[in-house]
Write a protein that holds these residues in place. Structure first.
Motif, PDB file in Angstrom:
ATOM      1  N   LEU A  19       0.827  -1.208   0.000  1.00 54.94           N
ATOM      2  CA  LEU A  19       0.000   0.000   0.000  1.00 54.94           C
ATOM      3  C   LEU A  19       0.861   1.257   0.000  1.00 54.94           C
ATOM      4  O   LEU A  19       0.563   2.223  -0.705  1.00 54.94           O
ATOM      5  N   ASN A  20       1.936   1.255   0.771  1.00 54.45           N
ATOM      6  CA  ASN A  20       2.834   2.410   0.810  1.00 54.45           C
ATOM      7  C   ASN A  20       3.515   2.633  -0.541  1.00 54.45           C
ATOM      8  O   ASN A  20       3.670   3.774  -0.978  1.00 54.45           O
ATOM      9  N   GLU A  21       3.917   1.556  -1.208  1.00 58.68           N
ATOM     10  CA  GLU A  21       4.519   1.678  -2.537  1.00 58.68           C
ATOM     11  C   GLU A  21       3.503   2.253  -3.526  1.00 58.68           C
ATOM     12  O   GLU A  21       3.835   3.094  -4.357  1.00 58.68           O
ATOM     13  N   ASN A  22       2.261   1.800  -3.429  1.00 59.12           N
ATOM     14  CA  ASN A  22       1.212   2.281  -4.311  1.00 59.12           C
ATOM     15  C   ASN A  22       0.924   3.764  -4.055  1.00 59.12           C
ATOM     16  O   ASN A  22       0.760   4.536  -4.996  1.00 59.12           O
ATOM     17  N   ARG A  23       0.880   4.164  -2.795  1.00 62.43           N
ATOM     18  CA  ARG A  23       0.638   5.570  -2.451  1.00 62.43           C
ATOM     19  C   ARG A  23       1.733   6.468  -3.006  1.00 62.43           C
ATOM     20  O   ARG A  23       1.470   7.606  -3.395  1.00 62.43           O
ATOM     21  N   ALA A  24       2.955   5.976  -3.058  1.00 60.23           N
ATOM     22  CA  ALA A  24       4.079   6.769  -3.556  1.00 60.23           C
ATOM     23  C   ALA A  24       3.888   7.141  -5.027  1.00 60.23           C
ATOM     24  O   ALA A  24       4.385   8.174  -5.471  1.00 60.23           O
ATOM     25  N   HIS A  25       3.148   6.331  -5.785  1.00 61.31           N
ATOM     26  CA  HIS A  25       2.897   6.624  -7.194  1.00 61.31           C
ATOM     27  C   HIS A  25       1.917   7.775  -7.381  1.00 61.31           C
ATOM     28  O   HIS A  25       1.844   8.364  -8.452  1.00 61.31           O
ATOM     29  N   PHE A  26       1.150   8.094  -6.352  1.00 64.23           N
ATOM     30  CA  PHE A  26       0.106   9.106  -6.471  1.00 64.23           C
ATOM     31  C   PHE A  26       0.478  10.420  -5.816  1.00 64.23           C
ATOM     32  O   PHE A  26      -0.366  11.256  -5.562  1.00 64.23           O
TER      33      PHE A  26
END
Length: 74
Positions: A19-26
């Motif tokens: 989830l943290n990796e995904n949030r970094a994309h946004f």
């Protein structure tokens, strides 16, 4: 703590990391495209609301994914 509890803790840690990796994309400016970058067709508001930073219409996205699948190594 038994093995099932340990497995659950590991799973929760993996999920939080993903989830943290995904949030970094946004992070950054939120840009919504009104028209498909490939064909120029208007992207429906429902798709734009569902897909963050949507750039392609459904047809172009499907075509792009099919091409990527074709070139992907097994």
């Amino acid at each position: 703590m038994d093995i099932v509890d340990k497995a659950q803790v590991i799973r929760e840690q993996e999920l939080e990391r993903a989830l943290n990796e995904n949030r970094a994309h946004f992070v950054g400016e939120d840009v919504d495209f009104l028209h498909c970058l490939e064909c120029g067709v208007e992207i429906p508001s429902e798709r734009r609301a569902a897909i963050h930073r949507c750039k392609l219409c459904v047809d172009c996205q499907t075509s792009q994914e099919a091409q990527a699948k074709h070139y992907r190594k097994p």
